[in-house]
Every structure is written in C-alpha cells, then in structure tokens.
Enzyme design. Structure first.
Site, mmCIF file in Angstrom:
data_model
loop_
_atom_site.group_PDB
_atom_site.id
_atom_site.type_symbol
_atom_site.label_atom_id
_atom_site.label_comp_id
_atom_site.label_asym_id
_atom_site.label_seq_id
_atom_site.Cartn_x
_atom_site.Cartn_y
_atom_site.Cartn_z
ATOM 1 N N ASN A 37 -10.444 13.572 -7.438
ATOM 2 C CA ASN A 37 -9.669 14.373 -6.500
ATOM 3 C C ASN A 37 -8.815 15.421 -7.220
ATOM 4 O O ASN A 37 -7.971 15.091 -8.044
ATOM 5 C CB ASN A 37 -8.763 13.441 -5.684
ATOM 6 C CG ASN A 37 -8.228 14.115 -4.440
ATOM 7 O OD1 ASN A 37 -8.277 15.321 -4.295
ATOM 8 N ND2 ASN A 37 -7.716 13.310 -3.513
ATOM 9 N N ARG A 147 -1.672 -2.028 4.719
ATOM 10 C CA ARG A 147 -0.709 -1.423 3.790
ATOM 11 C C ARG A 147 0.290 -0.656 4.625
ATOM 12 O O ARG A 147 -0.100 0.164 5.465
ATOM 13 C CB ARG A 147 -1.426 -0.478 2.828
ATOM 14 C CG ARG A 147 -0.545 0.000 1.680
ATOM 15 C CD ARG A 147 -1.193 1.134 0.902
ATOM 16 N NE ARG A 147 -0.974 2.417 1.575
ATOM 17 C CZ ARG A 147 -1.133 3.600 0.961
ATOM 18 N NH1 ARG A 147 -1.542 3.666 -0.290
ATOM 19 N NH2 ARG A 147 -0.924 4.722 1.624
ATOM 20 N N TYR A 159 4.380 11.460 0.396
ATOM 21 C CA TYR A 159 2.949 11.244 0.185
ATOM 22 C C TYR A 159 2.495 9.934 0.837
ATOM 23 O O TYR A 159 3.110 8.888 0.665
ATOM 24 C CB TYR A 159 2.644 11.191 -1.306
ATOM 25 C CG TYR A 159 1.218 10.827 -1.616
ATOM 26 C CD1 TYR A 159 0.214 11.790 -1.573
ATOM 27 C CD2 TYR A 159 0.857 9.524 -1.921
ATOM 28 C CE1 TYR A 159 -1.095 11.463 -1.837
ATOM 29 C CE2 TYR A 159 -0.459 9.184 -2.188
ATOM 30 C CZ TYR A 159 -1.428 10.163 -2.146
ATOM 31 O OH TYR A 159 -2.731 9.820 -2.404
ATOM 32 N N ASP A 236 2.537 0.306 -1.378
ATOM 33 C CA ASP A 236 2.247 1.107 -2.561
ATOM 34 C C ASP A 236 3.496 1.860 -2.991
ATOM 35 O O ASP A 236 3.993 2.722 -2.254
ATOM 36 C CB ASP A 236 1.116 2.098 -2.228
ATOM 37 C CG ASP A 236 0.647 2.887 -3.436
ATOM 38 O OD1 ASP A 236 1.211 2.718 -4.527
ATOM 39 O OD2 ASP A 236 -0.302 3.682 -3.272
ATOM 40 N N HIS A 238 3.580 3.821 -5.599
ATOM 41 C CA HIS A 238 3.051 5.075 -6.137
ATOM 42 C C HIS A 238 3.753 5.529 -7.406
ATOM 43 O O HIS A 238 4.049 6.719 -7.571
ATOM 44 C CB HIS A 238 3.057 6.171 -5.076
ATOM 45 C CG HIS A 238 1.678 6.678 -4.795
ATOM 46 N ND1 HIS A 238 1.081 7.668 -5.525
ATOM 47 C CD2 HIS A 238 0.753 6.272 -3.897
ATOM 48 C CE1 HIS A 238 -0.144 7.872 -5.094
ATOM 49 N NE2 HIS A 238 -0.372 7.031 -4.096
ATOM 50 N N GLU A 262 2.171 -2.551 -5.034
ATOM 51 C CA GLU A 262 1.218 -1.788 -5.840
ATOM 52 C C GLU A 262 1.904 -0.667 -6.608
ATOM 53 O O GLU A 262 2.806 -0.007 -6.084
ATOM 54 C CB GLU A 262 0.158 -1.200 -4.896
ATOM 55 C CG GLU A 262 -0.862 -0.309 -5.578
ATOM 56 C CD GLU A 262 -1.784 0.358 -4.576
ATOM 57 O OE1 GLU A 262 -2.529 1.270 -5.000
ATOM 58 O OE2 GLU A 262 -1.755 -0.013 -3.384
ATOM 59 N N GLU A 288 -5.356 1.984 -10.096
ATOM 60 C CA GLU A 288 -6.258 2.959 -9.494
ATOM 61 C C GLU A 288 -6.406 4.200 -10.370
ATOM 62 O O GLU A 288 -7.388 4.937 -10.242
ATOM 63 C CB GLU A 288 -5.810 3.342 -8.090
ATOM 64 C CG GLU A 288 -4.534 4.130 -7.993
ATOM 65 C CD GLU A 288 -4.158 4.429 -6.549
ATOM 66 O OE1 GLU A 288 -4.075 5.626 -6.216
ATOM 67 O OE2 GLU A 288 -3.953 3.492 -5.769
ATOM 68 N N ARG A 309 -6.858 -2.671 -9.492
ATOM 69 C CA ARG A 309 -6.951 -1.660 -8.446
ATOM 70 C C ARG A 309 -7.951 -0.544 -8.732
ATOM 71 O O ARG A 309 -8.010 0.450 -8.009
ATOM 72 C CB ARG A 309 -5.562 -1.045 -8.212
ATOM 73 C CG ARG A 309 -4.655 -1.919 -7.400
ATOM 74 C CD ARG A 309 -5.041 -1.918 -5.946
ATOM 75 N NE ARG A 309 -4.776 -0.630 -5.320
ATOM 76 C CZ ARG A 309 -5.608 0.011 -4.539
ATOM 77 N NH1 ARG A 309 -6.813 -0.474 -4.277
ATOM 78 N NH2 ARG A 309 -5.277 1.181 -4.004
ATOM 79 N N HIS A 338 -9.942 0.122 -5.347
ATOM 80 C CA HIS A 338 -9.463 1.356 -4.737
ATOM 81 C C HIS A 338 -10.523 1.886 -3.778
ATOM 82 O O HIS A 338 -11.682 2.068 -4.160
ATOM 83 C CB HIS A 338 -9.211 2.365 -5.858
ATOM 84 C CG HIS A 338 -8.453 3.583 -5.477
ATOM 85 N ND1 HIS A 338 -7.377 3.570 -4.619
ATOM 86 C CD2 HIS A 338 -8.602 4.877 -5.853
ATOM 87 C CE1 HIS A 338 -6.897 4.786 -4.499
ATOM 88 N NE2 HIS A 338 -7.632 5.612 -5.221
ATOM 89 N N GLU A 365 -9.593 -2.300 -0.214
ATOM 90 C CA GLU A 365 -8.991 -1.193 0.527
ATOM 91 C C GLU A 365 -10.067 -0.476 1.343
ATOM 92 O O GLU A 365 -11.175 -0.246 0.856
ATOM 93 C CB GLU A 365 -8.344 -0.218 -0.455
ATOM 94 C CG GLU A 365 -7.683 0.982 0.185
ATOM 95 C CD GLU A 365 -7.016 1.885 -0.839
ATOM 96 O OE1 GLU A 365 -6.143 2.669 -0.442
ATOM 97 O OE2 GLU A 365 -7.377 1.810 -2.040
ATOM 98 N N TRP A 428 4.685 10.277 -8.809
ATOM 99 C CA TRP A 428 4.428 10.054 -7.375
ATOM 100 C C TRP A 428 3.225 9.175 -7.183
ATOM 101 O O TRP A 428 2.859 8.798 -6.105
ATOM 102 C CB TRP A 428 4.241 11.368 -6.637
ATOM 103 C CG TRP A 428 3.029 12.139 -7.042
ATOM 104 C CD1 TRP A 428 2.946 13.082 -8.014
ATOM 105 C CD2 TRP A 428 1.731 12.031 -6.492
ATOM 106 N NE1 TRP A 428 1.663 13.565 -8.112
ATOM 107 C CE2 TRP A 428 0.895 12.920 -7.183
ATOM 108 C CE3 TRP A 428 1.171 11.251 -5.487
ATOM 109 C CZ2 TRP A 428 -0.470 13.068 -6.904
ATOM 110 C CZ3 TRP A 428 -0.181 11.396 -5.213
ATOM 111 C CH2 TRP A 428 -0.984 12.298 -5.913
#
Length: 428
Positions: A37, A147, A159, A236, A238, A262, A288, A309, A338, A365, A428
């Site tokens: 991504n 979640r 986010y 999460d 993050h 997480e 992840e 993850r 993930h 997930e 983040w």
C-alpha cells in the site's frame, strides 16, 4: 514443466493491487499478490526488472528452491518491497501446484485442522454510540469478534475511524487518492519512470496520546455494558505509544478482557514489550509491518507476543509465513494474520488456506473487499456464522478477470501522516 511467462498486473478497482500471473509451459496459471500500500510501483519494478527475467525456464514445482533463490541470492535480503515480490511469486507457484493436483491449496499444506477460521471485523465510530451501532451490525451478521476503534474527544480524523454509511454499510479506505497540485511532471503510472515535479502529499492527522489513554477505557466499558462478556473485543494501538504508555493502556483494559491489544508500540524495538508484559496480562499482537521470520525472533523466543500479525502478502508468501508459524508454534504463539483490503483477494485466500492447515491458528482479520474489487477478483472463499473458509476450488480459488482489471488504471494513493499538536511527526 517450466515457467514460460510471468505477467505483472497493476489494477485499481477501488484501490491499487499488484498481481502476478505465472504461466507454465503446459498452460497452467497461478496468481500471487504483491500489493504494498502506497509503494505498489516499487514492487512492480522489482518484479519486472529484477525477478521475472531470472525465473523463465525454471521448474515451477521447485517452490522451496525458488523461494530460497529469491530470498538469498540478491544479497540485499528482507524488507517490504523484496518480500512482497517474493510473496507474489511464491503464492503463484503454490496456486499452480494445487491446480495441477486438482485440490484446494490447504490440502497440499497438510489438510484442514479445523472446520473454519474464527474471524474478526472492523467496527469503528467517531462516537461511542456510532461505534456500538457498527458493532451491532457485525453481530447481526454473525461475527463473534470485532476490532473496536473510536474517535477521541478533541481530536479530528483518526486513522481507522469512520462512521458507517447510510444503510449500515461500512466503507474503509484509509489510503487517500491524491493528485499533482503543482509542478510540470505527470502523476506516475505503472509505466512511468519518474514523477519529478509533481507534488503529491498524503493527508495529515493530529494526535494526542494522553487524550487517547483517558478515553479508550471508557470505550471498552461502554461496549462491554452494551454487548456483554462473550463478544471478543480487539483493539489496534497502531504503534502510537511509548513503552510506559502502552503498559498503562494494557493494564487499564484488563477489566474488559480484550482478546488482544495490537501494535501498542513501534515494531522496531522489540525489547520494549518486556515492560508491557511486566505490567499487564492483556494479550499482545504485533507484526503486520514485519516481513520475515527474523523480525520475530526475540518476540517469539521471549514470548513477548501472543499473536503473529503478518500476512502472506508481506512476509514472503505462503512459504515465508509458514516458516514464521512453525517457529511460533514451539512457543505456544498463535496466528492473527493481517487481512485488510490492501491485501488483495489473492493474498486473503493465501492467508485462509494456511490458517486452515496450521495447528496454531488463532483468529483471522476480515475486511470484505468492495463490490468493485470483487468484480475483478472472483473468489471462492466464504463467510458464515463468524467463520471463514477458503473453499474447495483447486488452487487458491481466486481468478483475475484481466479484461475487467484493464478498466481500472493505477492511481497514486497514500496512507495519512500522523503529527502531534505541535507538528512533530509521530508514529501511526
């Protein structure tokens, strides 16, 4: 038997995906997901310019040997771009092997260890009431785990936090589509060599950890009061917290029995999770952003986490992720693969086949892809009663409609940047 052709497809049906199609001399094809991504074209270049030319003519059945060749031979090992490219080839070869056997892939990985995969959904809301509405919608669909992410009073967009659209439909796309705002160069496409002169900046969000730490326990308390003790609740962080902040949060959530917390701290410094463990028995999940077994070495051997993850897409494919889970099994650590919508349906299917086969599965997930995405990627996996199953189609069970894919050109899109109130760039 040999690899005759490898195509790298870039398509954007709602979001960008990188898909490899390997074709053998016998005409059997296999698909692999190499989506990264916000950095998709880096993987495309790595594949087209550096991987594909080295594999033509090789025996497609030598999956382990090819994986080691792609991992060890370049000297520059690991990293998200390299391992996403390795993953794409690896998945495609496993897809071919299972298609040639006429079996769903999980049967080549040892067969089913369970009847289905416990799955969690993403529920969020800018307010607690909106969050509860989102949770209720998922519970009504049969989900046994969610979640939960909530807005924080005094902060703006966060986010992963959005309210459901009218009708209860929850669209999740954190990567913002951007356009060149200045400069003379065009936006980069799959064939472009440079985007020099184009100003394409991700959106920016404001963060305050203290406000988050005050608010989140009240969110868990409200959700537990509304839905009771049986619903599995995940959260999460993050990577936003310093170690002592993560320890404080993990401790404060204990009364609400979270399934896991997480990514409570940035993944690079693994030893900091010792501090979180010292102060709390809240289960921890991380990984992840990890892409090899070596990223997990300390976390696993010191039992600093409870769930892995990573995804097959970002951890070297089925071969790479299976290495991690075999290592984790020795220490009683389970999977939590993930599964966002920036893992394509091909990558999601790879997660499901491996999850069904391994003994130390934990939870999967599941963010359903949009109807637009599924018009390009035809899937055979299924969801019912809170469980996923990869299906019984030979191989991975996903087909790419290349004609439909051609109608969706690549569009630059980036995940947001996080800053503190004073402008400091933050995790983040």
């Amino acid at each position: 038997m040999a690899i005759d052709r490898i195509d790298v497809n870039v398509t954007s049906p709602g979001r960008n995906f990188v898909t490899v199609k390997v074709t053998t001399s016998e005409g059997v094809t296999g698909l692999g997901d190499g989506t990264l991504n916000g950095r998709e074209l880096a993987v495309v270049s790595y594949l087209r310019d550096h991987v594909v030319p080295t594999l033509i003519g090789r025996d497609e059945s030598q999956i382990e040997s090819i994986w080691q060749y792609l991992y060890r031979s370049p000297y520059w090992r690991r990293g998200p771009v390299t391992m996403a490219a390795v993953a794409a080839i690896d998945m495609a070869l496993w897809d071919i092997a299972a298609k040639k056997a006429g079996e769903p892939l999980y049967k080549l990985l040892g067969g089913a260890s369970r009847t289905g995969l416990l799955t969690y959904a993403h529920a969020s809301g800018t307010t607690i009431d909106a969050l509860n509405d989102a949770i209720r919608g998922y519970v009504d669909q049969g989900f046994q785990a969610v979640r939960i992410q909530s807005g924080v009073p005094g902060l703006g967009q966060i986010y992963g936090v959005h309210d459901a659209a009218p009708g209860g439909k929850y669209e999740y796309e954190p990567a913002g589509r951007v356009e060149a705002r200045s400069g003379t160069g065009p936006a980069a496409g799959p064939e472009a060599g440079s985007a020099a002169g184009a100003a394409m900046r991700p959106s920016e969000e404001t963060w305050e950890t203290a406000a988050y730490l005050r608010h989140l326990p009240t969110v868990f308390a409200a959700v537990r009061e509304e839905f009771g003790p049986a619903l599995h609740l995940l959260h999460d962080g993050h990577h936003r917290m310093r170690p002592i902040e993560a320890a404080k949060l993990a401790k404060s959530l204990e009364p609400y029995d979270p399934f896991w917390l997480e990514d409570c701290t940035p993944g690079e410094d693994q030893a900091v999770l010792r501090l979180v463990r010292q102060h709390s028995v809240t289960p921890l999940a991380i990984g992840e952003v990890f892409n090899s077994i070596h990223d997990y070495q300390q976390l696993i051997t010191e039992r600093l986490i409870d769930y892995v993850r990573s995804s097959a897409t970002h951890a070297g494919g089925i071969t790479g992720l299976r290495q991690i889970m075999a290592f984790a099994a020795v220490y009683g650590i389970r999977s939590g693969f993930h599964g966002p919508t920036d893992v394509s349906p091909v990558g999601m299917a790879a997660n499901l086949h491996l999850g069904l086969a391994i003994h130390n599965f934990g939870i999967q997930e599941y963010m359903p892809h949009s109807e637009t995405t599924l018009s390009v990627f035809r899937t055979s996996y299924r969801f019912a009663d809170g469980m996923l199953h990869p299906g019984e189609a030979p191989g991975l069970g996903v087909e790419l409609d290349e004609e439909a894919a051609a109608g969706y050109e690549y569009q630059p899109a980036y995940l947001p940047v996080n800053r503190l109130r004073d402008g400091t760039v933050h995790d983040w």
